[in-house]
Design a protein around this motif. Structure first.
Motif, PDB file in Angstrom:
ATOM      1  N   GLN A   1      -0.773  -6.245  -7.082  1.00 52.74           N
ATOM      2  CA  GLN A   1       0.430  -5.424  -6.987  1.00 52.74           C
ATOM      3  C   GLN A   1       1.509  -6.136  -6.188  1.00 52.74           C
ATOM      4  O   GLN A   1       1.203  -7.003  -5.347  1.00 52.74           O
ATOM      5  N   PRO A   2       2.753  -5.786  -6.415  1.00 52.08           N
ATOM      6  CA  PRO A   2       3.840  -6.370  -5.610  1.00 52.08           C
ATOM      7  C   PRO A   2       3.574  -6.176  -4.124  1.00 52.08           C
ATOM      8  O   PRO A   2       3.127  -5.101  -3.699  1.00 52.08           O
ATOM      9  N   GLY A   3       3.830  -7.211  -3.361  1.00 47.62           N
ATOM     10  CA  GLY A   3       3.555  -7.188  -1.929  1.00 47.62           C
ATOM     11  C   GLY A   3       2.170  -7.673  -1.568  1.00 47.62           C
ATOM     12  O   GLY A   3       1.869  -7.877  -0.382  1.00 47.62           O
ATOM     13  N   GLY A   4       1.311  -7.854  -2.559  1.00 44.61           N
ATOM     14  CA  GLY A   4      -0.045  -8.289  -2.313  1.00 44.61           C
ATOM     15  C   GLY A   4      -0.171  -9.787  -2.132  1.00 44.61           C
ATOM     16  O   GLY A   4       0.829 -10.524  -2.129  1.00 44.61           O
ATOM     17  N   SER A   5      -1.420 -10.241  -1.994  1.00 43.95           N
ATOM     18  CA  SER A   5      -1.709 -11.654  -1.738  1.00 43.95           C
ATOM     19  C   SER A   5      -2.795 -12.165  -2.675  1.00 43.95           C
ATOM     20  O   SER A   5      -3.649 -11.395  -3.127  1.00 43.95           O
ATOM     21  N   LEU A   6      -2.741 -13.439  -2.928  1.00 46.46           N
ATOM     22  CA  LEU A   6      -3.790 -14.147  -3.655  1.00 46.46           C
ATOM     23  C   LEU A   6      -3.916 -15.541  -3.068  1.00 46.46           C
ATOM     24  O   LEU A   6      -2.939 -16.082  -2.524  1.00 46.46           O
ATOM     25  N   ARG A   7      -5.093 -16.114  -3.215  1.00 44.55           N
ATOM     26  CA  ARG A   7      -5.307 -17.492  -2.782  1.00 44.55           C
ATOM     27  C   ARG A   7      -5.850 -18.290  -3.947  1.00 44.55           C
ATOM     28  O   ARG A   7      -6.917 -17.963  -4.477  1.00 44.55           O
ATOM     29  N   LEU A   8      -5.128 -19.294  -4.344  1.00 43.77           N
ATOM     30  CA  LEU A   8      -5.561 -20.180  -5.414  1.00 43.77           C
ATOM     31  C   LEU A   8      -6.255 -21.400  -4.827  1.00 43.77           C
ATOM     32  O   LEU A   8      -5.890 -21.865  -3.746  1.00 43.77           O
ATOM     33  N   SER A   9      -7.232 -21.906  -5.567  1.00 44.85           N
ATOM     34  CA  SER A   9      -7.931 -23.131  -5.185  1.00 44.85           C
ATOM     35  C   SER A   9      -7.951 -24.083  -6.369  1.00 44.85           C
ATOM     36  O   SER A   9      -7.984 -23.649  -7.522  1.00 44.85           O
TER      37      SER A   9
ATOM     38  N   ASP B   1      12.395 -23.283  -3.212  1.00 48.31           N
ATOM     39  CA  ASP B   1      13.121 -22.339  -2.367  1.00 48.31           C
ATOM     40  C   ASP B   1      12.637 -20.907  -2.581  1.00 48.31           C
ATOM     41  O   ASP B   1      12.612 -20.106  -1.645  1.00 48.31           O
ATOM     42  N   SER B   2      12.246 -20.590  -3.789  1.00 51.17           N
ATOM     43  CA  SER B   2      11.869 -19.217  -4.124  1.00 51.17           C
ATOM     44  C   SER B   2      10.574 -18.763  -3.460  1.00 51.17           C
ATOM     45  O   SER B   2      10.296 -17.558  -3.406  1.00 51.17           O
ATOM     46  N   VAL B   3       9.779 -19.707  -2.958  1.00 53.14           N
ATOM     47  CA  VAL B   3       8.492 -19.327  -2.355  1.00 53.14           C
ATOM     48  C   VAL B   3       8.416 -19.639  -0.864  1.00 53.14           C
ATOM     49  O   VAL B   3       7.426 -19.280  -0.214  1.00 53.14           O
ATOM     50  N   LYS B   4       9.443 -20.284  -0.326  1.00 51.81           N
ATOM     51  CA  LYS B   4       9.429 -20.620   1.098  1.00 51.81           C
ATOM     52  C   LYS B   4       9.285 -19.359   1.944  1.00 51.81           C
ATOM     53  O   LYS B   4       9.941 -18.355   1.704  1.00 51.81           O
ATOM     54  N   GLY B   5       8.393 -19.444   2.923  1.00 52.56           N
ATOM     55  CA  GLY B   5       8.157 -18.299   3.797  1.00 52.56           C
ATOM     56  C   GLY B   5       7.129 -17.321   3.260  1.00 52.56           C
ATOM     57  O   GLY B   5       6.682 -16.434   3.996  1.00 52.56           O
ATOM     58  N   ARG B   6       6.763 -17.461   2.000  1.00 46.88           N
ATOM     59  CA  ARG B   6       5.761 -16.557   1.409  1.00 46.88           C
ATOM     60  C   ARG B   6       4.489 -17.289   1.008  1.00 46.88           C
ATOM     61  O   ARG B   6       3.393 -16.737   1.099  1.00 46.88           O
ATOM     62  N   PHE B   7       4.619 -18.517   0.530  1.00 48.06           N
ATOM     63  CA  PHE B   7       3.473 -19.301   0.076  1.00 48.06           C
ATOM     64  C   PHE B   7       3.179 -20.422   1.065  1.00 48.06           C
ATOM     65  O   PHE B   7       4.103 -20.984   1.669  1.00 48.06           O
TER      66      PHE B   7
ATOM     67  N   GLN C   1      -1.981 -20.309  -0.638  1.00 48.49           N
ATOM     68  CA  GLN C   1      -2.013 -18.941  -0.153  1.00 48.49           C
ATOM     69  C   GLN C   1      -0.682 -18.295  -0.512  1.00 48.49           C
ATOM     70  O   GLN C   1       0.386 -18.766  -0.082  1.00 48.49           O
ATOM     71  N   MET C   2      -0.745 -17.232  -1.291  1.00 43.01           N
ATOM     72  CA  MET C   2       0.461 -16.567  -1.767  1.00 43.01           C
ATOM     73  C   MET C   2       0.519 -15.158  -1.184  1.00 43.01           C
ATOM     74  O   MET C   2      -0.374 -14.345  -1.463  1.00 43.01           O
ATOM     75  N   ASN C   3       1.520 -14.903  -0.371  1.00 43.57           N
ATOM     76  CA  ASN C   3       1.712 -13.593   0.246  1.00 43.57           C
ATOM     77  C   ASN C   3       3.014 -12.968  -0.258  1.00 43.57           C
ATOM     78  O   ASN C   3       3.873 -13.657  -0.805  1.00 43.57           O
ATOM     79  N   SER C   4       3.147 -11.683  -0.035  1.00 39.93           N
ATOM     80  CA  SER C   4       4.366 -10.954  -0.429  1.00 39.93           C
ATOM     81  C   SER C   4       4.738 -11.266  -1.882  1.00 39.93           C
ATOM     82  O   SER C   4       5.889 -11.567  -2.198  1.00 39.93           O
ATOM     83  N   LEU C   5       3.753 -11.179  -2.743  1.00 35.44           N
ATOM     84  CA  LEU C   5       3.981 -11.524  -4.139  1.00 35.44           C
ATOM     85  C   LEU C   5       4.962 -10.573  -4.803  1.00 35.44           C
ATOM     86  O   LEU C   5       4.993  -9.363  -4.505  1.00 35.44           O
TER      87      LEU C   5
END
Length: 120
Positions: free
Chosen positions: A12-20, A60-66, A80-84
C-alpha cells in the motif's frame, strides 16, 4: 553469471519493501551494482547505484525514501524502499558491472526483474 532479484510484491502507499539481488557464477570483482526500473509504457530508468567503494547515486525521485546497500562478501545488493508511492510501481531490475577474472574486461549484466506494485 546470473543476477537473481527478489523481494517485490504488492504494498500500500506509504509502505516499505526490501529488494535483494545476488550475483552468482564466475565473478572476480563487482565494480558497480544497482537498480533500475521500468514502468508500463515508460523507458527504463536508474533508481540507485553503489560502487565498490561505497559511493552512491540516486534518482531525484527516490532520494530520502530509498537506500541502496551492498554485501560484497555475498555479491549482493539491496534496495530498501520506504514511503512507497503509486508512481514507484514498476519492474525493478538489478544491474552489475563486473569482471570475471583478474585483468578481465568489465561486462554489464542484468537480472530478470521483480515487480513492485504500490496500490490500495
Amino acid at each position: 553469471v546470473q543476477l537473481q532479484a527478489s523481494g517485490g510484491g504488492l504494498v500500500q502507499p506509504g509502505g516499505s519493501l526490501r529488494l535483494s539481488c545476488a550475483a552468482s557464477g564466475s565473478i572476480f570483482s563487482i565494480n558497480l551494482m544497482g537498480w533500475y526500473r521500468q514502468a508500463p509504457g515508460k523507458q527504463r530508468e536508474l533508481v540507485a547505484t553503489m560502487g565498490s567503494g561505497g559511493g552512491t547515486n540516486y534518482a531525484d525521485s527516490v532520494k530520502g525514501r530509498f537506500t541502496i546497500s551492498r554485501d560484497n562478501a555475498k555479491n549482493t545488493v539491496y534496495l530498501q524502499m520506504n514511503s512507497l508511492e503509486p508512481g514507484d510501481t514498476a519492474i525493478y531490475y538489478c544491474n552489475a558491472f563486473l569482471t570475471r577474472s583478474s585483468g578481465g574486461i568489465i561486462t554489464n549484466y542484468w537480472g530478470s526483474g521483480t515487480l513492485v506494485t504500490v496500490s490500495r
